[in-house]
Write an enzyme that holds these catalytic residues in place. Structure first.
Site, PDB file in Angstrom:
ATOM      1  N   TYR A 198       0.830  -1.207   0.000  1.00  0.00           N
ATOM      2  CA  TYR A 198       0.000   0.000   0.000  1.00  0.00           C
ATOM      3  C   TYR A 198       0.867   1.260   0.000  1.00  0.00           C
ATOM      4  O   TYR A 198       0.543   2.265  -0.629  1.00  0.00           O
ATOM      5  CB  TYR A 198      -0.938   0.022   1.204  1.00  0.00           C
ATOM      6  CG  TYR A 198      -2.203  -0.773   1.006  1.00  0.00           C
ATOM      7  CD1 TYR A 198      -3.230  -0.294   0.187  1.00  0.00           C
ATOM      8  CD2 TYR A 198      -2.386  -1.997   1.630  1.00  0.00           C
ATOM      9  CE1 TYR A 198      -4.399  -1.022   0.014  1.00  0.00           C
ATOM     10  CE2 TYR A 198      -3.554  -2.739   1.456  1.00  0.00           C
ATOM     11  CZ  TYR A 198      -4.555  -2.240   0.645  1.00  0.00           C
ATOM     12  OH  TYR A 198      -5.708  -2.946   0.468  1.00  0.00           O
TER      13      TYR A 198
ATOM     14  N   ASP B 216       0.806 -34.523  14.372  1.00  0.00           N
ATOM     15  CA  ASP B 216      -0.141 -35.567  14.006  1.00  0.00           C
ATOM     16  C   ASP B 216       0.542 -36.600  13.120  1.00  0.00           C
ATOM     17  O   ASP B 216       1.504 -36.283  12.418  1.00  0.00           O
ATOM     18  CB  ASP B 216      -1.300 -34.961  13.182  1.00  0.00           C
ATOM     19  CG  ASP B 216      -2.281 -34.172  14.042  1.00  0.00           C
ATOM     20  OD1 ASP B 216      -2.228 -34.300  15.283  1.00  0.00           O
ATOM     21  OD2 ASP B 216      -3.100 -33.432  13.461  1.00  0.00           O
TER      22      ASP B 216
ATOM     23  N   GLU C 108       2.895 -29.358  17.112  1.00  0.00           N
ATOM     24  CA  GLU C 108       2.066 -28.742  16.071  1.00  0.00           C
ATOM     25  C   GLU C 108       0.844 -28.037  16.646  1.00  0.00           C
ATOM     26  O   GLU C 108       0.477 -26.964  16.188  1.00  0.00           O
ATOM     27  CB  GLU C 108       1.631 -29.858  15.092  1.00  0.00           C
ATOM     28  CG  GLU C 108       0.572 -29.467  14.082  1.00  0.00           C
ATOM     29  CD  GLU C 108       0.025 -30.655  13.282  1.00  0.00           C
ATOM     30  OE1 GLU C 108       0.544 -31.785  13.441  1.00  0.00           O
ATOM     31  OE2 GLU C 108      -0.927 -30.447  12.512  1.00  0.00           O
TER      32      GLU C 108
END
Lengths: 365, 365
Positions: free
Chosen positions: B101, B247, B195
């Protein structure tokens, strides 16, 4: 743990036990055991104009053990309530997903599982929240976690004294559960809640919270329960005004809406998570004109316009200022992000935009 | 800011200036100005077997001002480099989106914008990172933010002394930029990276990091640059082993892979973000059998199997232990989450599973 939370802990235990005792008594009296659960469907959600909050109506449904359509849910409700009681007794916290895994099993002698999907156990937790008027966090079931905070505040949490003004560039990671936090010292004139972490880091670097004597919180998107509850507790227990700062789009305005009035799927806990005194500082669509940000807007997509039209119809967006803003957005067909302010210089937000608007109390209700 | 970072800051400024000076000299000599940018496409990404890291090969492309196909990118490169130099000089940090921007404008007398999309300015930042071997964070351009940490560590950050062992239930919110943090005291035998935040909160509540004398970090999903850099700095500057816990699925293993070996789209900074000494503690597919978690697995979807097959072929997953695990997952057709351990009791993870595996060094390489 402070005495406030110790007292509440005993109350939570009492209510969970009550659930089991009621069922036990019904059985002793030879009745079909049942549990009363307030209805949570849209038909039973109302906007309380006086309290300025979404809330549940008075419809209640009976969940009966001997009604075959209810038996499974009845069993699940007692399993979850017993599990929550154990968590609170042992002073152990866990997540909804952990609970699901901990309670999932095959019922001996059958091929029936207690739960097939996490959605089943999640729904039962909300049922107990509503039926017993206890927060999921008070049952030691933790919610999603997001959000960070800095400010001249000292808290006591798990025996640690944490000074939110001395955490370097990082800030305090708001945990999923803020029930047991004690506010030891709170030196602030107000709370500024900002949707985006980038703006939070920019303001933190400029020590904007120090200059303004405020508590700076970022929700990092839609506010998680922990953040909403923290804002609520600070605002109510320390009588602090709350100012919310999001992107100029329907998504940002909905973040504000949820912080202030509560959300539809958590309407039953608005009084514990909502903060009706919150005001909206920006970004507004009118700001775009006023601060010459036209070249930094983003064309609104169909879904943006559709969402804005939905907000137009919500009872809690009926104030004329919001109606005007929402109409303006639909008419102009654009939206803008907080970062658009950077087109005026990286310190425009902290040196001009926010100080001016906050000083002049240019808020939307 | 410590002297280490002050020195580096001057070096970063020198390199950014060098970029401009080279162009200036080329113009003075009457040559067509150009900048050399290493190629970042897949064809130029290699796995360095010795260093155990993904890295860029030696292909370099010339970006010339007088080549019409390059002119726009050439202009953008100088704009971004000048902006970064200003940020570092003024000791101001900002986000990629803010920079976009701040730099977006219409070139006077034309209808041409400096940038149309943020993807353009993002790409140029990486070009400069690669060409000048400086991290984006060192140019004061902050990345996404996620992750929290606790442990017996005291840091100095922006003049504050922050003790990671005294932050209550919340922990320290890892900022997007950890370049200027000084480690004052580090008392830990290793770093455990997990995680999921739910597991982090469970371990934190049990004070598992204290018992084990380790630093506990949650990535909250794929590790953000700030977290990867923090792990890297702690591991290298304090010679700490790193243990990763995710996991049992291809997504979790890829999180491990990125922490250890680096990622393909950031191959040029693996030596600053990667931690090759990291080991994997679990969850493994073999664990499911060993710890009787079969009933708590999730059927793998096609996409899980496809992803596992991809990992099988990556050069950095060629060790026999990983080949066996990946084959096993494909054969069994299931995956499992950390929460599956809760089926054995909420404290099974901190009292049995992790202590046993860590004590016996049951790691995957």
């Amino acid at each position: 743990m402070g005495s406030r939370s110790e007292e509440r802990r005993r109350e939570v235990l009492r209510r969970l036990e009550e659930l089991g005792k009621t069922v036990l008594e019904q059985i002793k009296e030879g009745k079909s055991p049942h549990i009363d659960i307030p209805v949570r469907s849209l038909s039973n959600i109302e906007f309380d104009e006086e309290k300025m909050m979404l809330k549940l109506g008075s419809k209640v449904a009976k969940r009966s053990f001997l009604n075959v359509a209810h038996t499974r849910k009845f069993m699940q409700t007692l399993l979850v309530a017993a599990f929550a009681k154990e968590l609170v007794e042992q002073n152990l916290h866990t997540s909804l997903r952990d609970m699901y895994y901990a309670l999932k099993r095959t019922i001996p002698g059958t091929k029936e599982n207690t739960f097939e999907e996490q959605t089943e156990s999640d729904a039962v937790v909300v049922d107990i929240e509503v039926a017993k008027d206890i927060l999921r966090e008070e049952m030691h079931l933790n919610a999603d976690v997001r959000g960070r905070v800095v400010g001249d505040v000292t808290i006591i949490d798990r025996g640690d004294e944490v000074d939110w003004s001395k955490l370097g560039s990082g800030g305090w990671a708001i945990p999923s559960n803020v029930e047991d936090i004690e506010f030891k010292e709170v030196n602030a004139d107000y709370i500024l809640v900002v949707e985006k972490n980038a703006a939070f880091e920019r303001m933190h670097e400029d020590k904007f919270w120090k200059k303004e004597n405020m508590i700076l919180i970022t929700t990092q998107g839609q506010a998680a329960r922990g953040v909403r509850r923290l804002i609520h507790r600070l605002a109510f227990e320390h009588n602090l005004p709350v100012i919310v700062f999001t992107d100029a789009d329907a998504y940002g305005w909905y973040i504000y809406s949820v912080i202030k009035w509560g959300s539809m799927n958590l309407a039953h806990v608005s009084d514990k998570l909502g903060t009706p005194q919150a005001k909206y500082v920006g970004l507004t669509i009118s700001d775009i004109d006023k601060y010459h940000l036209e070249n930094y807007t983003i064309k609104a997509k169909d879904v943006d316009i559709k969402r804005a039209k939905e907000l137009l119809n919500y009872p809690w967006f009926q104030k004329k200022e919001w109606q005007r803003e929402l109409q303006l957005m639909i008419k102009k067909g654009y939206k803008a992000e907080l970062e658009a302010l950077s087109s005026r210089g990286l310190r425009f937000m902290t040196q001009t935009y926010l100080p001016e608007k906050i000083e002049n109390k240019e808020f939307l209700p």
